[in-house]
Design an enzyme around this catalytic site. Structure first.
Site, mmCIF file in Angstrom:
data_model
loop_
_atom_site.group_PDB
_atom_site.id
_atom_site.type_symbol
_atom_site.label_atom_id
_atom_site.label_comp_id
_atom_site.label_asym_id
_atom_site.label_seq_id
_atom_site.Cartn_x
_atom_site.Cartn_y
_atom_site.Cartn_z
ATOM 1 N N LYS A 152 3.506 -21.389 90.664
ATOM 2 C CA LYS A 152 3.414 -20.377 89.663
ATOM 3 C C LYS A 152 4.700 -20.546 89.125
ATOM 4 O O LYS A 152 5.830 -21.835 89.223
ATOM 5 C CB LYS A 152 3.359 -19.142 91.126
ATOM 6 N N SER A 211 0.278 -10.414 92.246
ATOM 7 C CA SER A 211 1.000 -11.460 90.590
ATOM 8 C C SER A 211 0.751 -12.865 90.358
ATOM 9 O O SER A 211 0.557 -12.821 89.317
ATOM 10 C CB SER A 211 2.772 -11.373 90.348
ATOM 11 N N SER A 259 1.281 -9.972 96.487
ATOM 12 C CA SER A 259 1.182 -11.237 95.010
ATOM 13 C C SER A 259 0.598 -12.650 96.011
ATOM 14 O O SER A 259 -0.311 -13.269 94.663
ATOM 15 C CB SER A 259 2.223 -11.331 95.160
HETATM 16 N N1 GLN Z 1 2.100 -6.295 93.472
HETATM 17 C C1 GLN Z 1 3.698 -5.367 93.891
HETATM 18 C C2 GLN Z 1 4.935 -5.685 92.231
HETATM 19 O O1 GLN Z 1 4.152 -5.599 91.750
HETATM 20 C C3 GLN Z 1 3.494 -7.024 94.368
HETATM 21 C C4 GLN Z 1 3.925 -8.084 93.361
HETATM 22 C C5 GLN Z 1 4.034 -9.346 94.312
HETATM 23 O O2 GLN Z 1 3.936 -9.639 95.339
HETATM 24 N N2 GLN Z 1 5.022 -9.708 93.525
HETATM 25 O O3 GLN Z 1 5.651 -5.591 93.246
#
Ligand code: GLN
Length: 475
Positions: free
Chosen positions: A79, A154, A178
């Site tokens: 990532k 994400s 994410s």
């Molecule tokens: N969807 C969550 C957020 O927007 C989790 C993001 C993540 O795990 N990096 O914070």
């Protein structure tokens, strides 16, 4: 339109190269070609062609010398918030466009030392903030199962790179879901280890008390192989545990006591296909000799707000370093210090990151600190205590990964609250710190995949991964 979902197996690839069936250089060539062919998914921000082929050649030499590491034959993506020395990393933000890492994350070093090849860096939501991968400064990622839909976020590019059959596995990061939610949306396995099990050294910080690196793969076996190489104490990250029990051996499991949340499965807003599949799973597991116990989900309605107060507070502090002065984007028109901060941060950060910094700064500000931040810390403790208490009486908790399947691109972009509610079933493990895995469970009438989630007590990855493989053999 669907791109034939690939199901590359790391285990099979390893046997292939060790038994002389082909070279790692060829594997990498195939992966590069596939990534280019599927460029419209926008899963990769950059392919590391030169370093990937160089690493492949040296792995081929080690195979020939009989010195192959445990991940020889694995082609992996990382990532775009994981640092790899001499390679660019941007957290999918204009703020870090063109920035090159000066050092490698511990996980990258460990993968390379184990003879994995790193193919490239994958697209994600900016600074890992989002649930759809639409917050990237470099464009949204498409779901390979249905390109009109999001891959989740994400770590959307990571999930897409595995689901599209470009790589055997991918590294993502999971702060509030994410890894697991995009795994659910793309029919892959996504695993978040215990907080402190895998080093965060070299991971661009979002919310440091939640962030954790973990793998995506096409099977629990493959995710375990990646995890085994990454896990364990790292002197460069003082929050990593010194426990010696990181390595997982897959061998199956006996009858288990499994807690599940009937309330949350039956809750309004859970896709009927997911609800039915979860209830069928409960019945199936009972008939296979496991004990399924319906328990209340602790403070369900408080979990998402608690997460968003604490994660944004931590983000506002972590992202203060992008000031336009030390490094990263600097506005060319700014005059003076204040103007440089304001102009650089206004142009360098996208709207969602700015929203989070504003919210995080607000909940930490004098006058509101006690009402929001301190209160959320207390609620976090209650959620953690309740979760760990359930996990002391039961081996596992079973729940859906996400209330829905992959939604259409743009469907939730105008409604941040609806987007935040995506995380309803995933934030619990980040608030409590325990490990969690999403495994493919089924498909809805449109053919869109969804996952089931299993949680174990902290540092019980061995139990969790063995159970995930035995209870969901198809994964
Ligand atoms: N969807 C969550 C957020 O927007 C989790 C993001 C993540 O795990 N990096 O914070």
């Amino acid at each position: 339109m669907a791109h034939g979902a690939g199901t590359l197996s790391l285990g099979a690839s390893r046997r292939h190269v060790l038994e002389g069936g082909g070279s790692v250089v060829d594997l990498v060539g195939t992966s590069l070609a596939k990534a280019r062919e599927l460029a419209s998914l926008n899963a990769f921000l950059e392919l590391f062609e030169d370093s990937a082929l160089k690493q492949a050649r040296s792995v081929d030499q080690r195979i020939a010398a009989g010195e192959a590491g445990p991940l020889a034959g694995a082609v992996i993506s990382i990532k775009d918030n994981i640092c790899y020395k001499g390679h660019r990393v941007s957290a999918a933000s204009r703020m870090l466009e063109g920035f090159e890492s000066l050092f490698s994350a511990t996980v990258v070093d460990r993968l390379l030392n184990a003879d994995a090849v790193i193919l490239g860096r994958t697209n994600c939501d900016e600074f890992a903030m989002g649930s759809s991968n639409e917050n990237s400064a470099f464009g949204a990622v498409r779901n390979p199962i249905d390109t009109a839909r999001v891959p989740g976020g994400s770590s959307g590019g990571a999930a897409a790179s595995v689901a599209a059959g470009i790589v055997h596995a991918a590294l993502g990061s999971d702060t509030g879901g994410s890894i697991r939610q995009p795994a659910s949306f793309t029919g892959t396995v996504g695993f978040k280890p215990t907080y402190g099990r895998v080093s965060r050294y070299g991971l661009i910080a979002f919310a440091s008390s939640f962030d954790q690196i973990g793998p995506f793969a096409n099977s629990v076996e493959d995710a375990t192989a990646i995890y085994n190489v990454m896990a364990g104490h790292d002197p460069m990250d003082s929050t990593t545990s010194t426990r010696q029990d990181a390595a997982v051996e897959l061998r199956g499991t006996g009858p288990l006591r499994i807690a599940f949340y009937r309330d949350c499965i039956e809750r309004e807003g859970v896709d009927p296909a997911i609800r039915e599949a979860m209830l069928r799973t409960v019945t199936r597991l009972q008939s296979e000799g496991h004990t399924l116990v319906d328990v209340p989900l602790p403070l369900l309605d408080h979990q998402v707000p608690t997460y968003y107060i604490l994660a944004t507070a931590e983000a506002s502090s972590n992202l203060a370093r992008y000031d336009g002065i030390h490094y990263g984007y600097r506005s060319p028109d700014a005059k003076g210090v204040d103007d440089t901060y304001r102009a650089s941060r206004s142009k360098g950060f996208g709207p969602e990151v700015q929203r989070r910094i504003l919210l995080g700064t607000f909940v930490l500000s004098a006058g509101y600190y006690d009402a929001y931040y301190a209160q959320a810390q207390r609620v976090r403790r209650l959620i953690r205590d309740a979760t760990l208490s359930t996990l002391s009486e039961h081996d596992l908790i079973l729940l859906p990964t996400s209330p829905m399947t992959a939604f259409e691109c743009g469907a939730l972009s105008e409604d941040p609250i609806a987007m935040y509610l995506q995380d309803i079933f995933t934030v619990q493990s980040n608030l409590a710190g325990n490990p969690a895995i999403s495994v493919p469970l089924g498909r809805d009438p449109n053919g869109l995949p969804f996952g089931a989630q299993l949680l174990s007590a902290p540092f019980q990855e061995d139990k969790l991964l063995n159970a995930a493989r035995s209870l969901f053999p198809a994964s």
